[in-house]
Design a protein around this motif. Structure first.
Motif, PDB file in Angstrom:
ATOM      1  N   VAL A   1    -113.605  45.868  -8.446  1.00  0.00           N
ATOM      2  CA  VAL A   1    -112.813  46.822  -7.689  1.00  0.00           C
ATOM      3  C   VAL A   1    -112.804  46.457  -6.207  1.00  0.00           C
ATOM      4  O   VAL A   1    -113.669  45.704  -5.723  1.00  0.00           O
ATOM      5  CB  VAL A   1    -113.354  48.267  -7.831  1.00  0.00           C
ATOM      6  CG1 VAL A   1    -113.342  48.719  -9.279  1.00  0.00           C
ATOM      7  CG2 VAL A   1    -114.754  48.394  -7.229  1.00  0.00           C
TER       8      VAL A   1
ATOM      9  N   GLU B   1    -103.855  50.785  -4.584  1.00  0.00           N
ATOM     10  CA  GLU B   1    -103.417  50.219  -5.859  1.00  0.00           C
ATOM     11  C   GLU B   1    -102.058  49.537  -5.715  1.00  0.00           C
ATOM     12  O   GLU B   1    -101.800  48.503  -6.346  1.00  0.00           O
ATOM     13  CB  GLU B   1    -103.361  51.317  -6.925  1.00  0.00           C
ATOM     14  CG  GLU B   1    -104.746  51.802  -7.360  1.00  0.00           C
ATOM     15  CD  GLU B   1    -104.684  52.956  -8.337  1.00  0.00           C
ATOM     16  OE1 GLU B   1    -105.654  53.143  -9.099  1.00  0.00           O
ATOM     17  OE2 GLU B   1    -103.657  53.689  -8.340  1.00  0.00           O
TER      18      GLU B   1
ATOM     19  N   THR C   1    -112.463  48.683  -2.475  1.00  0.00           N
ATOM     20  CA  THR C   1    -112.475  50.044  -1.970  1.00  0.00           C
ATOM     21  C   THR C   1    -112.781  50.037  -0.482  1.00  0.00           C
ATOM     22  O   THR C   1    -113.180  49.009   0.084  1.00  0.00           O
ATOM     23  CB  THR C   1    -113.501  50.908  -2.734  1.00  0.00           C
ATOM     24  OG1 THR C   1    -113.328  52.274  -2.366  1.00  0.00           O
ATOM     25  CG2 THR C   1    -114.926  50.474  -2.429  1.00  0.00           C
TER      26      THR C   1
ATOM     27  N   LYS D   1    -105.918  56.161  -2.601  1.00  0.00           N
ATOM     28  CA  LYS D   1    -106.096  55.243  -3.724  1.00  0.00           C
ATOM     29  C   LYS D   1    -104.758  54.702  -4.209  1.00  0.00           C
ATOM     30  O   LYS D   1    -104.638  53.508  -4.512  1.00  0.00           O
ATOM     31  CB  LYS D   1    -106.820  55.957  -4.863  1.00  0.00           C
ATOM     32  CG  LYS D   1    -107.107  55.066  -6.074  1.00  0.00           C
ATOM     33  CD  LYS D   1    -107.918  55.816  -7.123  1.00  0.00           C
ATOM     34  CE  LYS D   1    -108.237  54.942  -8.314  1.00  0.00           C
ATOM     35  NZ  LYS D   1    -109.072  55.659  -9.315  1.00  0.00           N
ATOM     36  N   ASP D   2    -103.732  55.549  -4.277  1.00  0.00           N
ATOM     37  CA  ASP D   2    -102.417  55.100  -4.743  1.00  0.00           C
ATOM     38  C   ASP D   2    -101.879  53.981  -3.861  1.00  0.00           C
ATOM     39  O   ASP D   2    -101.285  53.012  -4.358  1.00  0.00           O
ATOM     40  CB  ASP D   2    -101.428  56.268  -4.763  1.00  0.00           C
ATOM     41  CG  ASP D   2    -101.710  57.248  -5.891  1.00  0.00           C
ATOM     42  OD1 ASP D   2    -102.541  56.931  -6.752  1.00  0.00           O
ATOM     43  OD2 ASP D   2    -101.100  58.334  -5.885  1.00  0.00           O
TER      44      ASP D   2
ATOM     45  N   ALA E   1    -109.963  50.857  -6.334  1.00  0.00           N
ATOM     46  CA  ALA E   1    -108.831  50.315  -7.097  1.00  0.00           C
ATOM     47  C   ALA E   1    -109.302  49.120  -7.915  1.00  0.00           C
ATOM     48  O   ALA E   1    -109.938  48.202  -7.389  1.00  0.00           O
ATOM     49  CB  ALA E   1    -107.710  49.891  -6.153  1.00  0.00           C
ATOM     50  N   LYS E   2    -108.992  49.117  -9.210  1.00  0.00           N
ATOM     51  CA  LYS E   2    -109.397  48.013 -10.074  1.00  0.00           C
ATOM     52  C   LYS E   2    -108.659  46.733  -9.687  1.00  0.00           C
ATOM     53  O   LYS E   2    -107.487  46.765  -9.287  1.00  0.00           O
ATOM     54  CB  LYS E   2    -109.090  48.341 -11.536  1.00  0.00           C
ATOM     55  CG  LYS E   2    -109.902  49.495 -12.099  1.00  0.00           C
ATOM     56  CD  LYS E   2    -109.533  49.753 -13.556  1.00  0.00           C
ATOM     57  CE  LYS E   2    -110.263  50.959 -14.113  1.00  0.00           C
ATOM     58  NZ  LYS E   2    -109.893  51.230 -15.522  1.00  0.00           N
TER      59      LYS E   2
ATOM     60  N   VAL F   1    -102.717  46.176  -4.124  1.00  0.00           N
ATOM     61  CA  VAL F   1    -103.315  45.273  -5.112  1.00  0.00           C
ATOM     62  C   VAL F   1    -102.234  44.763  -6.067  1.00  0.00           C
ATOM     63  O   VAL F   1    -102.208  43.578  -6.422  1.00  0.00           O
ATOM     64  CB  VAL F   1    -104.440  45.978  -5.893  1.00  0.00           C
ATOM     65  CG1 VAL F   1    -104.884  45.136  -7.092  1.00  0.00           C
ATOM     66  CG2 VAL F   1    -105.634  46.255  -4.976  1.00  0.00           C
TER      67      VAL F   1
END
Length: 346
Positions: free
Chosen positions: A96, A287, A98, A283-284, A120-121, A290
Motif C-alpha cells: 500500500v 487511489e 499512504t 483515499k479516493d 491505497a493498495k 495510483v
C-alpha cells in the motif's frame, strides 16, 4: 503506541527543534503494534517533503511536533505485515501507499503503523519507490487542478494553465495532470529542466531567470485561467496582468499575506482571485493517482534515492530546495548485515 513483542527496528529521529540534517539521529526503537483500524507496515520507501523539515525548524511550533523525540516523514509505501482489530479492507502481504497523520509521522523507520482510511493498495505495476512520491505532492497537484476546474472525463472547458516551479515535486505532477485534463500548459523552471518539463507534456516552458520567465508571460501571448503557484516570492503585481478576467492564482504554500490578500479579493468582489490551498488528503484521490500510475499516464520523477542509513543526506538535499522531482528514502531489509550501516550514530 504499543510495541510488538520487544522486537527492535531502526529509525531516524530528532530530539529538538532546529539542527537540520545534523539534528537527525539513527536509533533503535521498538516495532509498534497496530491498534484498532490500523495496520503495521514494513516500509520499502518514503518520500521527504519540505513540510517535514519545516516542522523540524519550528515553523508550526508549538503545535508540532507534539513531543520529542520525533520520527519524521509522512509519505510512505510498504507491505502490510499485521492488521489491527476490525481491519477487513487489507490483509498481510498486500502493498500500500499512504500518508501518515502529520502529528504521528514515522516514515523514517523500518516499520510504522498506519490507519486504513487513507491506505491505497498498490498493483504490481507500481513500485513502492514510485508510489512513495504520490501522497503529499501528487494530492496537492491534483487538488490545485480540481480547484482550477479540471475534469478528467472530457467534460471540462478548455483552459490555459501556468505552473510555476514546474520541476519540483508538486509541479511535475501538476504538469502531467493538467495535460491529462486537456489544458494548455505553460510552465516555469530552471534552464536545466526545460527539456524534462517539455517531455511531460508542457506546451510552453519558460526559464524563470529570463525576463519573460520572470514576468510569467506566455510566449504565445495567452492569458491564464489559473496559475498553479508552486514557487515562492512572486508578488500579485506579477500575476495580475497575466490572468484572464476571471483568472485565479492557487497558492500551494500560503502564508499570512496570501490569506489576507485572498480575503480582500473576496470582500471587494474581485473577479481575479487568490486561492490558498490547504491539502485535504482523501483515499479516493490517492487511489485515482495510483490508477493513473498503473496505466502509465502519471510518472513519479525521482531526483535521488537514498538508503535509510543515509537519511540525513536526503534531508539535506530537500532543504537545499533544488531537487528535480521526489527525494526517496529506501529501507534496507531487517536482515541486512550491520556492516552495511556506515555512518550510523547509535
Amino acid at each position: 503506541m504499543a510495541a510488538q513483542g520487544g522486537k527492535l527496528m531502526r529509525a531516524v529521529q530528532y530530539e529538538s527543534y532546529g539542527g537540520g540534517a545534523a539534528g537527525l539521529k539513527h536509533v533503535e526503537v521498538p516495532v509498534p503494534s497496530p491498534k484498532k483500524g490500523e495496520v503495521l507496515l514494513k516500509l520499502e520507501a518514503s518520500s521527504i517533503n519540505p513540510v517535514d523539515w519545516k516542522i523540524q525548524m519550528g515553523y508550526i511550533r508549538p503545535f508540532l511536533p507534539r513531543k520529542f523525540p520525533f520520527v519524521p516523514v509522512s509519505d510512505v509505501a510498504g507491505e502490510v505485515v499485521e492488521v489491527g482489530a476490525g481491519v477487513t479492507s487489507l490483509k498481510a502481504g498486500e502493498k500500500v501507499v499512504t500518508v501518515l497523520g502529520i502529528q504521528q509521522s514515522g516514515g523514517l523507520a523500518e516499520y510504522t503503523v498506519a490507519p486504513t482510511k487513507l491506505a491505497a493498495k498498490l498493483p504490481a505495476e507500481v513500485s513502492c519507490v514510485e508510489a512513495a512520491g504520490l501522497p503529499i505532492a501528487g494530492l496537492t497537484a491534483l487538488q490545485t487542478l480540481q480547484s482550477a476546474g479540471i475534469k478528467f472525463d472530457g467534460s471540462g472547458k478548455p483552459a490555459n494553465i501556468l505552473v510555476t516551479a514546474a520541476s519540483g515535486g508538486v509541479g511535475l505532477y501538476a504538469v502531467q495532470l493538467a495535460k491529462l485534463g486537456n489544458f494548455h500548459v505553460t510552465a516555469t523552471c530552471g534552464a536545466r529542466n526545460v527539456e524534462l518539463v517539455k517531455s511531460l507534456g508542457a506546451d510552453e516552458v519558460l526559464d524563470y531567470k529570463t525576463p519573460g520567465g520572470a514576468a510569467l508571460q506566455s510566449p504565445s501571448g495567452k492569458k491564464y485561467d489559473a496559475i498553479i503557484h508552486c514557487a515562492t516570492g512572486i508578488p500579485w503585481s506579477t500575476f495580475e496582468p497575466n490572468l484572464t478576467e476571471t483568472g485565479k492564482v492557487i497558492d500551494i504554500t500560503p502564508n499570512a499575506a496570501t490569506i489576507l490578500r485572498s480575503g480582500l479579493k473576496m470582500i471587494t468582489f474581485s473577479k481575479k482571485k487568490l486561492v490558498p490551498l490547504f491539502l485535504s488528503a482523501k483515499k479516493d484521490d490517492l487511489e485515482f493517482l495510483v490508477g493513473l500510475s498503473k496505466e502509465g499516464k502519471l510518472k513519479t520523477i525521482i531526483d535521488s534515492q537514498h538508503p535509510l542509513s543515509q537519511a540525513e543526506v536526503a534531508w539535506a538535499k530537500s532543504m537545499e530546495g533544488h531537487a528535480t522531482g521526489k527525494i526517496i528514502v529506501e529501507n534496507q531489509s531487517w536482515d541486512d548485515p550491520r556492516p552495511q550501516l556506515t555512518g550510523l550514530r547509535l
